[in-house]
Design an enzyme around this catalytic site. Structure first.
Site, PDB file in Angstrom:
ATOM      1  N   HIS A  36      63.303   2.467  35.246  1.00  0.00           N
ATOM      2  CA  HIS A  36      63.603   1.714  34.022  1.00  0.00           C
ATOM      3  C   HIS A  36      64.415   0.463  34.316  1.00  0.00           C
ATOM      4  CE1 HIS A  36      62.071   5.279  32.032  1.00  0.00           C
ATOM      5  NE2 HIS A  36      62.071   4.625  30.894  1.00  0.00           N
ATOM      6  N   LYS A 100      63.753  13.731  25.961  1.00  0.00           N
ATOM      7  CA  LYS A 100      64.524  14.664  25.131  1.00  0.00           C
ATOM      8  C   LYS A 100      65.799  14.010  24.624  1.00  0.00           C
ATOM      9  CE  LYS A 100      67.219  17.083  28.693  1.00  0.00           C
ATOM     10  NZ  LYS A 100      68.646  16.864  28.424  1.00  0.00           N
TER      11      LYS A 100
END
Lengths: 191, 331
Positions: A36, A100
Site C-alpha cells: 500500500h 477486517k
C-alpha cells in the site's frame, strides 16, 4: 446472497448495499502495509488492479511442486492502510477492498466517488478462507517485501464476505461504533 | 522424541487446535445470538474454522503471532538448552507451514524468514511455580507418550541428573511449558492506563479499573478480532504489568480469580462489555468479550497502572508437562 465475478463492474459494485452478504469468485490480489505504501507513493504495479479486488491479507503459503499452496489466509486489520487506500482506489481502479475492521473517512469518500466497496471477511477464519482459494496464479514483490507482504494473485471461488461500506456512504462499522459509544457512556455513568 | 520435536509438536497443537474452553465459549455465544443474525453466522464461521484447522493441522489464523514460552523448571535445569530447543522448534514449524514467515527486522524492514532472532521467540523461566496460576479451572490431559531420551536432556549444567524431589517445586522434578501465540491485530489493541485518568473520570480504585477495561474493549471494536479476552494487571510497574497481564491469558475461561473482589470485577466487566453491542468482528451483536482475567500486584505510592493485554477470539495457548520422561499435554 449476491455473486460477484472478476472483473468486477462499476455497475455491480454500485448496486451493493451495506449489510449484504456476497460471494466473490475469480481473481483476488493480496496486499499489506508495504504494498500500500509503495502504490500510494506512485510505485509501479506489475499487474493491473483495475476492476479487481485487493485483499488485506498476509497468507501462510507453502511451496507445492512448481508453484504454491495457501494454507491460511484470513484478513488483516484494514485501518492501517487508511493513509494509502483512497489514493490506490483512485489511481488503480480497485473495485473491491476486502479486509477486517473497517476503514476511515477518506476511503469511504473514495468508494462513493470511484465506485468501490469495502467487504468484511471473517477475521481469524484463516483455514476456512484458505479453502476458498483454488489456485495461486502468481506473486510479485516476493523478494523485496517477503512472502507475507508480497502481492499474491489468487483464484478464489465463493469467498464469502459482508458489505461493510457501500458506494452510498453507508458504513456499518461507524454505526456500531456510534451505538456502542452511547452504551459505554451509560455504563461509565452508572458507577 | 527430543525437546525440539516435543516443542515443534506443541507449536502444531497451539497453532491449529483452539483450546476446548474457547471453542465451547464460541459455541455457547452462537446460540445466544438471534438465529440467522450476522453475529450468529459469524460465530458459526469461527466454530467451523476451528474444526477445519484442527482436522487439517493448519494454522487457525494466518497471523501465527508472537510466540511466548512460559517455563516452569526444577532447580538446576539447563535453561539455555531448552531455549535452543525452542528456537529450533520455531524454525522447524515455520518450514512446515505451521507458522507464517512472521518476523520483520525492524531497522532493515526485511523479513526474517526463520522466525528466529535475538530474544525471539521469547522464553520466560521460573522455578517451582506453574506458569498458569491461579489454577481455578480444569486442565485436561490428552494422552501421553514416553520419549526415550528426554530425561537425559533435563540434566543440569553440572551434568547431574535433575532430582525428582527438587526443593520448593510443587511438580517435583517436572518441566512444564506453556506456549502462547498472540496475533498482531489483538496486540495493537492492548493498553496501559495510569490512574487517575481525568478524561475517563477514573480514580485509583476498582471502579476506576472497571472504566479502563470497558474503554479498552470499546476502542478495540472489530480491530482486534472480537470477541476477545482481557488479561489484566492492576499495579506493578509498566514493564512487569504487561508481562503479568499477558500471563493471565493462560488461565482457562471458566476459572475465577481466587481474590473475591477481583472475581467480582471479572464477572462484572464480562457482563458489561457484552452490553456494548460491538459483537463479533465489530459488526454488532451480544458477543463482544469471552472472558476477563484480572491479577493485582503491589505498586509504588506514586503509580497506579492498569495494564490490559487484549487477546482475539483465536486465544491460542497450550502446554506440555514432562515428568521423569513422561509427557502430558495440557490445555
Amino acid at each position: 446472497m449476491k455473486e460477484l465475478r472478476y472483473p468486477f463492474s462499476e455497475e455491480a459494485v454500485r448496486a451493493l448495499r451495506a449489510g449484504e452478504v456476497v460471494q466473490v469468485t475469480g481473481r483476488v490480489f493480496t496486499g499489506r502495509d508495504r504494498l500500500h505504501k509503495h502504490l500510494a507513493g506512485g510505485g509501479a504495479c506489475p499487474v493491473s488492479l483495475r476492476d479487481g479486488a485487493l485483499y488485506h491479507c498476509g497468507p501462510v503459503v507453502v511451496p507445492q511442486g512448481e508453484g504454491w499452496r495457501v494454507v491460511a489466509a484470513g484478513p488483516t486489520t484494514s485501518a492501517r492502510e487508511e493513509p494509502y487506500m483512497a489514493e490506490i482506489v483512485a489511481r488503480h481502479g480497485v473495485r473491491l477492498i476486502i479486509g477486517k475492521g473497517g476503514m476511515g473517512a477518506a476511503t469511504k469518500a473514495a468508494c462513493a466517488r470511484y465506485g468501490c466497496v469495502y467487504l468484511q471477511a471473517v477475521g481469524g477464519a484463516a483455514a476456512l478462507i484458505a479453502q476458498r482459494i483454488k489456485r495461486v496464479e502468481g506473486v510479485s514483490f516476493l523478494d523485496t517485501f517477503g512472502a507475507t507482504e508480497a502481492l499474491w494473485q489468487l483464484e478464489v471461488e465463493a469467498f464469502e464476505a459482508v458489505v461493510g461500506i457501500d458506494t452510498c456512504g453507508r458504513d456499518l462499522f461507524d454505526e456500531v461504533r456510534a451505538a456502542s459509544a452511547e452504551a459505554l457512556r451509560e455504563l461509565l455513568a452508572r458507577g | 522424541m527430543n525437546w525440539t520435536d516435543l516443542l515443534t509438536e506443541l507449536i502444531r497443537r497451539t497453532t491449529s487446535d483452539l483450546p476446548s474452553d474457547v471453542e465451547a465459549a464460541l459455541r455457547t455465544a452462537a446460540t445466544a445470538e438471534a438465529a440467522q443474525s450476522q453475529a450468529c453466522v459469524l460465530l458459526q464461521s469461527l466454530v467451523a474454522n476451528t474444526g477445519l484447522a484442527r482436522q487439517q493441522a493448519t494454522p487457525l489464523c494466518q497471523d501465527t503471532g508472537t510466540l511466548t514460552f512460559f517455563w516452569q523448571v526444577p532447580r538446576g535445569t539447563d535453561t539455555q538448552a531448552l531455549e535452543r530447543s525452542a528456537r529450533a522448534a520455531v524454525r522447524s514449524a515455520t518450514e512446515k507451514g505451521w507458522l507464517r514467515r512472521n518476523t520483520i527486522d525492524t531497522l532493515a524492514g526485511t523479513s526474517v524468514d526463520t522466525n528466529v532472532a535475538e530474544g525471539w521467540p521469547a522464553c520466560h523461566f521460573e522455578q517451582g511455580e506453574s506458569p498458569r496460576e491461579p489454577l481455578g479451572g480444569q486442565i485436561t490431559a490428552h494422552g501421553d507418550v514416553r520419549p526415550p531420551d528426554l530425561a537425559d536432556e533435563l540434566q543440569g549444567r553440572d551434568g547431574g541428573r535433575v532430582s525428582s524431589r527438587a526443593a520448593g517445586s510443587p511438580e517435583r522434578g517436572s518441566v512444564e511449558v506453556w506456549l502462547m501465540q498472540k496475533g498482531g491485530g489483538s496486540e495493537n489493541m492492548s493498553a496501559q492506563y495510569s490512574l487517575p485518568d481525568e478524561a475517563l473520570d477514573a480514580g485509583r480504585d476498582l471502579e476506576g479499573v472497571r472504566k479502563c477495561l470497558l474503554q479498552t474493549v470499546w476502542r478495540a471494536q472489530g480491530f482486534g478480532c472480537a470477541p476477545g479476552v482481557l488479561g489484566v494487571c492492576i499495579g506493578s510497574d509498566r514493564a512487569e504489568g504487561f508481562m503479568t497481564a499477558k500471563r493471565q491469558l493462560l488461565r482457562p475461561l471458566c476459572d475465577a480469580s481466587p481474590v473475591p473482589e477481583l472475581a467480582a470485577l471479572e464477572r462484572r466487566v464480562l457482563d458489561e462489555a457484552n452490553r456494548l453491542g460491538i459483537g463479533p468482528m465489530g459488526m454488532g451483536g451480544k458477543t463482544t468479550l469471552l472472558g476477563a482475567k484480572i491479577a493485582a500486584r503491589p505498586r509504588l505510592p506514586a503509580s497506579y497502572f492498569v495494564t490490559v493485554a487484549y487477546m482475539c477470539w483465536v486465544c491460542r495457548r497450550r502446554g506440555v508437562r514432562v515428568t521423569e520422561g513422561v509427557v502430558e499435554w495440557l490445555g
